[in-house]
Motif scaffolding. Structure first.
Motif, PDB file in Angstrom:
ATOM      1  N   GLY A 178       0.917  -1.269  -0.054  1.00 22.94           N
ATOM      2  CA  GLY A 178       0.105   0.194   0.093  1.00 22.94           C
ATOM      3  C   GLY A 178       1.005   1.136   0.132  1.00 22.94           C
ATOM      4  N   ASP A 179       2.217   1.119   0.428  1.00 20.18           N
ATOM      5  CA  ASP A 179       2.969   2.330   0.712  1.00 20.18           C
ATOM      6  C   ASP A 179       3.301   2.544  -0.988  1.00 20.18           C
ATOM      7  OD1 ASP A 179       2.879   2.573   3.508  1.00 20.18           O
ATOM      8  OD2 ASP A 179       4.232   0.848   3.429  1.00 20.18           O
ATOM      9  N   ILE A 180       3.570   1.644  -1.676  1.00 18.31           N
ATOM     10  CA  ILE A 180       3.875   2.013  -3.176  1.00 18.31           C
ATOM     11  C   ILE A 180       2.655   2.546  -3.955  1.00 18.31           C
ATOM     12  CG2 ILE A 180       4.546   0.665  -5.299  1.00 18.31           C
ATOM     13  CD1 ILE A 180       5.764  -1.498  -3.708  1.00 18.31           C
ATOM     14  N   GLY A 181       1.513   2.097  -3.693  1.00 15.67           N
ATOM     15  CA  GLY A 181       0.462   2.421  -4.378  1.00 15.67           C
ATOM     16  C   GLY A 181      -0.017   4.021  -4.040  1.00 15.67           C
ATOM     17  N   ALA A 182       0.296   4.142  -2.623  1.00 16.39           N
ATOM     18  CA  ALA A 182      -0.181   5.425  -2.029  1.00 16.39           C
ATOM     19  C   ALA A 182       0.790   6.441  -2.610  1.00 16.39           C
ATOM     20  CB  ALA A 182      -0.098   5.428  -0.681  1.00 16.39           C
ATOM     21  N   ALA A 183       1.900   6.221  -2.577  1.00 18.26           N
ATOM     22  CA  ALA A 183       3.244   7.150  -3.019  1.00 18.26           C
ATOM     23  C   ALA A 183       2.946   7.569  -4.614  1.00 18.26           C
ATOM     24  CB  ALA A 183       4.517   6.321  -3.185  1.00 18.26           C
ATOM     25  N   VAL A 184       2.480   6.414  -5.388  1.00 21.01           N
ATOM     26  CA  VAL A 184       2.137   6.942  -6.875  1.00 21.01           C
ATOM     27  C   VAL A 184       0.802   7.655  -6.772  1.00 21.01           C
ATOM     28  CG1 VAL A 184       1.360   6.050  -9.070  1.00 21.01           C
ATOM     29  CG2 VAL A 184       3.262   4.867  -7.994  1.00 21.01           C
ATOM     30  N   GLN A 185      -0.191   7.008  -6.149  1.00 33.29           N
ATOM     31  CA  GLN A 185      -1.451   7.730  -6.319  1.00 33.29           C
ATOM     32  C   GLN A 185      -1.563   9.351  -5.730  1.00 33.29           C
ATOM     33  OE1 GLN A 185      -4.639   6.280  -3.934  1.00 33.29           O
ATOM     34  NE2 GLN A 185      -6.128   6.902  -5.289  1.00 33.29           N
ATOM     35  N   THR A 186      -0.856   9.316  -4.532  1.00 30.92           N
ATOM     36  CA  THR A 186      -0.847  10.578  -4.020  1.00 30.92           C
ATOM     37  C   THR A 186      -0.155  11.916  -4.955  1.00 30.92           C
ATOM     38  OG1 THR A 186      -0.618   9.891  -2.083  1.00 30.92           O
ATOM     39  CG2 THR A 186       0.037  12.016  -1.910  1.00 30.92           C
ATOM     40  N   TYR A 187       1.052  11.333  -5.483  1.00 29.18           N
ATOM     41  CA  TYR A 187       1.699  12.399  -6.327  1.00 29.18           C
ATOM     42  C   TYR A 187       0.967  12.512  -7.585  1.00 29.18           C
ATOM     43  CZ  TYR A 187       5.546  14.354  -9.217  1.00 29.18           C
ATOM     44  OH  TYR A 187       6.280  14.913  -9.991  1.00 29.18           O
ATOM     45  N   VAL A 188       0.303  11.633  -8.360  1.00 33.06           N
ATOM     46  CA  VAL A 188      -0.480  11.855  -9.487  1.00 33.06           C
ATOM     47  C   VAL A 188      -1.614  12.681  -9.440  1.00 33.06           C
ATOM     48  CG1 VAL A 188      -2.001  10.613 -11.458  1.00 33.06           C
ATOM     49  CG2 VAL A 188       0.387   9.600 -10.616  1.00 33.06           C
ATOM     50  N   GLU A 189      -2.147  12.383  -8.065  1.00 34.29           N
ATOM     51  CA  GLU A 189      -3.675  13.291  -8.121  1.00 34.29           C
ATOM     52  C   GLU A 189      -3.250  14.586  -7.385  1.00 34.29           C
ATOM     53  OE1 GLU A 189      -6.154  10.499  -5.798  1.00 34.29           O
ATOM     54  OE2 GLU A 189      -6.426   9.365  -7.102  1.00 34.29           O
ATOM     55  N   ALA A 190      -2.218  14.715  -7.087  1.00 34.00           N
ATOM     56  CA  ALA A 190      -1.883  16.407  -6.624  1.00 34.00           C
ATOM     57  C   ALA A 190      -1.534  17.025  -7.849  1.00 34.00           C
ATOM     58  CB  ALA A 190      -0.502  16.240  -5.840  1.00 34.00           C
ATOM     59  N   HIS A 191      -1.465  16.502  -8.762  1.00 29.44           N
ATOM     60  CA  HIS A 191      -1.180  17.223 -10.351  1.00 29.44           C
ATOM     61  C   HIS A 191      -2.406  17.328 -11.147  1.00 29.44           C
ATOM     62  CE1 HIS A 191       3.021  16.636  -9.075  1.00 29.44           C
ATOM     63  NE2 HIS A 191       3.182  17.758  -9.880  1.00 29.44           N
ATOM     64  N   GLY A 192      -3.594  16.825 -10.467  1.00 29.24           N
ATOM     65  CA  GLY A 192      -4.866  16.608 -11.269  1.00 29.24           C
ATOM     66  C   GLY A 192      -5.023  15.553 -12.259  1.00 29.24           C
ATOM     67  N   PHE A 193      -4.085  14.587 -12.248  1.00 30.80           N
ATOM     68  CA  PHE A 193      -4.463  13.542 -12.992  1.00 30.80           C
ATOM     69  C   PHE A 193      -4.891  12.367 -12.512  1.00 30.80           C
ATOM     70  CE2 PHE A 193      -0.546  15.800 -14.778  1.00 30.80           C
ATOM     71  CZ  PHE A 193      -1.171  16.285 -16.130  1.00 30.80           C
ATOM     72  N   SER A 194      -5.326  11.151 -13.006  1.00 31.32           N
ATOM     73  CA  SER A 194      -5.864  10.019 -12.447  1.00 31.32           C
ATOM     74  C   SER A 194      -5.140   8.973 -12.959  1.00 31.32           C
ATOM     75  CB  SER A 194      -7.416  10.087 -12.811  1.00 31.32           C
ATOM     76  OG  SER A 194      -7.452   9.802 -14.126  1.00 31.32           O
TER      77      SER A 194
END
Ligand code: MF3
Ligand code: CO
Length: 231
Positions: free
Chosen positions: A126-142
Motif C-alpha cells: 500500500g505504501d507503493i500505491g499510495a506514493a504513486v497515487q498521491t503524487y499523480v492526483e496532486a497534479h490533477g491526473f488520475s
C-alpha cells in the motif's frame, strides 16, 4: 531491456508504422539473447505493445502510422537466462501537443520513481500505491484502477498484484528478494478505461491522453534496485 527500449524510443518518428517498431523490438531482444515474453502470452500476437494517445496499454502493433504530436507508450518484456524483465516508457513523437500533455508524461514518469522509492524492506504494498497515487492526483491526473503492476520472476506475472493506488501501511509486507514490476498508467481525464474490440487495446473511456512508465525492480536490504535501467 533498457537498450532495446532506447532503440525503440529513437525509432519513433512521424510516418513509422507501429508494426515496424515490433519488428525492431523482436530483433533487438533476440540479438541480445533474450526471448520476447509477450508473444503468445494469452494469444498476444506481438513482441511489444505500442499504445497511442488515448490508448492506455496493450496496443497491438499493426498498420497504424505514428504522427507528429502523438503520445506513444512502448511496453516491452523479455526473458534472459530464465528471468523476466518488464519495462515501459512513454514519449512524444516530435513536440508535445500542449503543456498539459507534457506535464502528464513528466508526472507519470516521476510517479514511477515515487513508487520505486517506497519499495523498501519493511514497507508494505500500500505504501507503493499510495506514493504513486498521491503524487499523480496532486497534479490533477488520475490513476488507472483496472490494470496494475505485478510480481516478476521466471514468469512475467507473479504474485502479488501491485496497484498504483492504495493506503499507506496496508497490504503485503515487502521482504528482501521480492521482484516487482511497478507500472503507473496515468490518464489526463478520468481513471475509467475500456478494452477494445480486438480484446487487448485498453483506451480511456473519455478518450483523454494516457501515459505509462514501468520498471522491474528487486528489493533487498540496500533498497530497491532497478533491473531494467541502463547499467
Ligand atoms: N507489460 C504488460 C504488463 O506489464 C504485459 C503486456 S500483455 C502482453 O502486464 F500480452 F502483451 F504480454
Ligand atoms: Co508489467
Amino acid at each position: 531491456m533498457a537498450e532495446v527500449l532506447e532503440i525503440l524510443r529513437q525509432a519513433v518518428r512521424p510516418g513509422i508504422m507501429t508494426r515496424e517498431l515490433d519488428a525492431v523490438a523482436d530483433r533487438e531482444i533476440r540479438r541480445r539473447g533474450g526471448i520476447p515474453v509477450f508473444k503468445g502470452y494469452h494469444g498476444y500476437p506481438a513482441s511489444v505493445c505500442v499504445s497511442i494517445n488515448d490508448q492506455v496499454v496493450h496496443g497491438i502493433p499493426g498498420e497504424r502510422v505514428i504522427r507528429a504530436g502523438d503520445l506513444v507508450s512502448i511496453d516491452l518484456g523479455a526473458a534472459v537466462d530464465g528471468f523476466v524483465g518488464d519495462a515501459a516508457l512513454s514519449l512524444f513523437c516530435g513536440d508535445p501537443p500542449n503543456e498539459r500533455a507534457l506535464e502528464l508524461l513528466q508526472v507519470t514518469e516521476a510517479s514511477l520513481y515515487r513508487g520505486i522509492a517506497a519499495a523498501k524492506v519493511g514497507a508494505r504494498l500500500g505504501d507503493i500505491g499510495a506514493a504513486v497515487q498521491t503524487y499523480v492526483e496532486a497534479h490533477g491526473f488520475s490513476v488507472v484502477r483496472d490494470f496494475v503492476g505485478h510480481g516478476v520472476g521466471r514468469q512475467m506475472h507473479e504474485d502479488p498484484q501491485v496497484p498504483n493506488y492504495g493506503t499507506p501501511g496496508r497490504g503485503l509486507l515487502l521482504k528482501p528478494g521480492l521482484a516487482l514490476a511497478i507500472e503507473p498508467m496515468v490518464n489526463l481525464g478520468g481513471y475509467q478505461v475500456e478494452v477494445g474490440a480486438d480484446g487487448w487495446t485498453v483506451t480511456t473511456r473519455d478518450h483523454s491522453l494516457s501515459a505509462h512508465f514501468e520498471h522491474t525492480i528487486f528489493i533487498d536490504e540496500d533498497g530497491p534496485e532497478i533491473l531494467t535501467a541502463i547499467s
